[in-house]
Design a protein around this motif. Sequence first.
Motif, PDB file in Angstrom:
ATOM      1  N   VAL A   4       0.865  -1.178   0.000  1.00 31.08           N
ATOM      2  CA  VAL A   4       0.000   0.000   0.000  1.00 31.08           C
ATOM      3  C   VAL A   4       0.900   1.226   0.000  1.00 31.08           C
ATOM      4  N   PHE A   5       0.668   2.166  -0.936  1.00 31.54           N
ATOM      5  CA  PHE A   5       1.347   3.473  -0.905  1.00 31.54           C
ATOM      6  C   PHE A   5       0.415   4.433  -0.192  1.00 31.54           C
ATOM      7  N   PHE A   6       0.900   4.929   0.946  1.00 30.46           N
ATOM      8  CA  PHE A   6       0.052   5.665   1.870  1.00 30.46           C
ATOM      9  C   PHE A   6       0.644   7.048   2.110  1.00 30.46           C
ATOM     10  N   GLY A   7      -0.230   8.015   2.456  1.00 31.48           N
ATOM     11  CA  GLY A   7       0.259   9.350   2.798  1.00 31.48           C
ATOM     12  C   GLY A   7      -0.771  10.394   2.441  1.00 31.48           C
ATOM     13  N   PRO A   8      -0.548  11.631   2.848  1.00 28.96           N
ATOM     14  CA  PRO A   8      -1.503  12.696   2.550  1.00 28.96           C
ATOM     15  C   PRO A   8      -1.589  12.981   1.047  1.00 28.96           C
ATOM     16  N   PRO A   9      -2.600  13.750   0.633  1.00 32.80           N
ATOM     17  CA  PRO A   9      -2.654  14.162  -0.772  1.00 32.80           C
ATOM     18  C   PRO A   9      -1.345  14.840  -1.135  1.00 32.80           C
ATOM     19  N   GLY A  10      -0.851  14.550  -2.330  1.00 32.03           N
ATOM     20  CA  GLY A  10       0.368  15.218  -2.780  1.00 32.03           C
ATOM     21  C   GLY A  10       1.648  14.669  -2.188  1.00 32.03           C
ATOM     22  N   ALA A  11       1.566  13.579  -1.415  1.00 31.95           N
ATOM     23  CA  ALA A  11       2.777  13.025  -0.797  1.00 31.95           C
ATOM     24  C   ALA A  11       3.703  12.402  -1.837  1.00 31.95           C
ATOM     25  N   GLY A  12       3.126  12.022  -2.996  1.00 29.96           N
ATOM     26  CA  GLY A  12       3.928  11.355  -4.026  1.00 29.96           C
ATOM     27  C   GLY A  12       3.517   9.892  -4.203  1.00 29.96           C
ATOM     28  N   THR A  15       3.211   9.068  -7.985  1.00 27.26           N
ATOM     29  CA  THR A  15       4.516   9.150  -8.648  1.00 27.26           C
ATOM     30  C   THR A  15       5.369   7.934  -8.284  1.00 27.26           C
ATOM     31  N   MET A  16       5.405   7.590  -7.004  1.00 27.75           N
ATOM     32  CA  MET A  16       6.280   6.503  -6.554  1.00 27.75           C
ATOM     33  C   MET A  16       5.700   5.133  -6.916  1.00 27.75           C
ATOM     34  N   ALA A  17       4.373   4.992  -6.829  1.00 28.81           N
ATOM     35  CA  ALA A  17       3.761   3.703  -7.184  1.00 28.81           C
ATOM     36  C   ALA A  17       3.947   3.424  -8.680  1.00 28.81           C
ATOM     37  N   ALA A  18       3.906   4.470  -9.510  1.00 25.69           N
ATOM     38  CA  ALA A  18       4.107   4.264 -10.954  1.00 25.69           C
ATOM     39  C   ALA A  18       5.533   3.768 -11.219  1.00 25.69           C
ATOM     40  N   ARG A  19       6.504   4.349 -10.524  1.00 26.34           N
ATOM     41  CA  ARG A  19       7.893   3.895 -10.715  1.00 26.34           C
ATOM     42  C   ARG A  19       8.062   2.467 -10.217  1.00 26.34           C
ATOM     43  N   ALA A  20       7.451   2.177  -9.064  1.00 22.99           N
ATOM     44  CA  ALA A  20       7.578   0.829  -8.489  1.00 22.99           C
ATOM     45  C   ALA A  20       6.924  -0.210  -9.402  1.00 22.99           C
ATOM     46  N   VAL A 199      13.674  10.210  -2.990  1.00 20.23           N
ATOM     47  CA  VAL A 199      12.595   9.432  -2.372  1.00 20.23           C
ATOM     48  C   VAL A 199      12.480   8.079  -3.076  1.00 20.23           C
ATOM     49  N   TRP A 200      12.584   8.109  -4.430  1.00 14.71           N
ATOM     50  CA  TRP A 200      12.464   6.860  -5.180  1.00 14.71           C
ATOM     51  C   TRP A 200      13.623   5.919  -4.850  1.00 14.71           C
ATOM     52  N   ASP A 201      14.848   6.432  -4.735  1.00 20.86           N
ATOM     53  CA  ASP A 201      15.998   5.580  -4.367  1.00 20.86           C
ATOM     54  C   ASP A 201      15.735   4.868  -3.047  1.00 20.86           C
ATOM     55  N   ASP A 202      15.208   5.621  -2.074  1.00 19.32           N
ATOM     56  CA  ASP A 202      14.928   5.032  -0.755  1.00 19.32           C
ATOM     57  C   ASP A 202      13.871   3.932  -0.875  1.00 19.32           C
ATOM     58  N   ILE A 203      12.794   4.226  -1.631  1.00 16.43           N
ATOM     59  CA  ILE A 203      11.708   3.247  -1.740  1.00 16.43           C
ATOM     60  C   ILE A 203      12.177   2.008  -2.504  1.00 16.43           C
ATOM     61  N   ARG A 204      12.933   2.229  -3.576  1.00 13.35           N
ATOM     62  CA  ARG A 204      13.407   1.086  -4.365  1.00 13.35           C
ATOM     63  C   ARG A 204      14.255   0.153  -3.496  1.00 13.35           C
ATOM     64  N   THR A 205      15.151   0.745  -2.698  1.00 10.00           N
ATOM     65  CA  THR A 205      16.010  -0.060  -1.825  1.00 10.00           C
ATOM     66  C   THR A 205      15.170  -0.848  -0.820  1.00 10.00           C
ATOM     67  N   ILE A 206      14.194  -0.155  -0.208  1.00 13.39           N
ATOM     68  CA  ILE A 206      13.340  -0.826   0.791  1.00 13.39           C
ATOM     69  C   ILE A 206      12.584  -1.984   0.130  1.00 13.39           C
ATOM     70  N   MET A 207      11.991  -1.721  -1.042  1.00 15.81           N
ATOM     71  CA  MET A 207      11.183  -2.760  -1.690  1.00 15.81           C
ATOM     72  C   MET A 207      12.055  -3.932  -2.138  1.00 15.81           C
TER      73      MET A 207
END
Length: 217
Positions: A4-12, A15-20, A199-207
């Motif tokens: 689940v990609f979670f966060g307030p409106p405009g958090a990204g 953008t991040m789910a599309a890259r993932a 932000v994407w580098d961090d998420i990619r590494t985590i995933m």
Amino acid sequence: MRFVFFGPPGAGKGTMAARASKEFGLPHISSGELFRQAIRDDSELGRSVKDLIGRGALVPDDLTINLIHQRLSRPDAASGWLLDGFPRTIPQAQALSSIDPEDHVIDLEVADSTVIARLSGRRMCAACGASYHVQYQPPANPGRCDACGSALYVREDDNPASIQKRLDYYREQTAPLVEFYRSRGTLVPVDGEGPAEKVWDDIRTIMKNLLSSVQSR
Ligand code: AP5
Ligand code: MG
């Protein structure tokens, strides 16, 4: 795996789910995009949610849960998915946990001032759903989508009154899910404040780490 990609409106989230989705080959399922598609199709669902969405209010839980349940039943979601914008109330989170429970919740943490700056300059592609920002992520040709060349538009709910309303709803209805997911052990907080590449580098590494820890079991 189910994220689940979670966060307030405009958090990204989008953008991040599309890259993932591109990187890991999982379907990107955005409740907001499903509703906007229904509005573009002028379907019964689209007509019933158009005003609510334009004002920045939440769509009722029963309609939203039904829409996501149907989407998760499609074959491409059988072995994993990336949800973006759902769940955003406790009843929605409870419904997801009985339909197809999440493995991890990527919680993008950003300040309200960041939300306002990001949403005020956002441009969207109606044809493929790609998201841009006039300053932070401008398209190569102004007003045109890099991915498909279609015209970009400003979302109806990206006006100051609706942005404020969406933030209010987030605080009241959606922020309590942080505790819900923390107590289930699935919350993964991520600093969403940096530039998109960081932000994407961090998420990619985590995933990558989460996916490889499952594969090595
Ligand atoms: P939805 O489409 O989900 O909207 P939202 O939650 O308000 O989130 P956004 O799409 O505005 O933000 P985002 O986090 O995806 O940010 P983005 O990546 O685009 O929902 C719309 C409406 O539908 C709701 O208000 C509600 O009415 C209804 N709805 C949907 N789901 C529902 C549900 N579950 N229950 C009830 N109602 C529901 O990024 C924003 C901008 O910032 C872009 O311009 C982007 O280019 C830029 N950007 C992104 N990351 C960065 C970065 N790191 N640095 C700089 N710029 C960045
Ligand atoms: Mg979005």
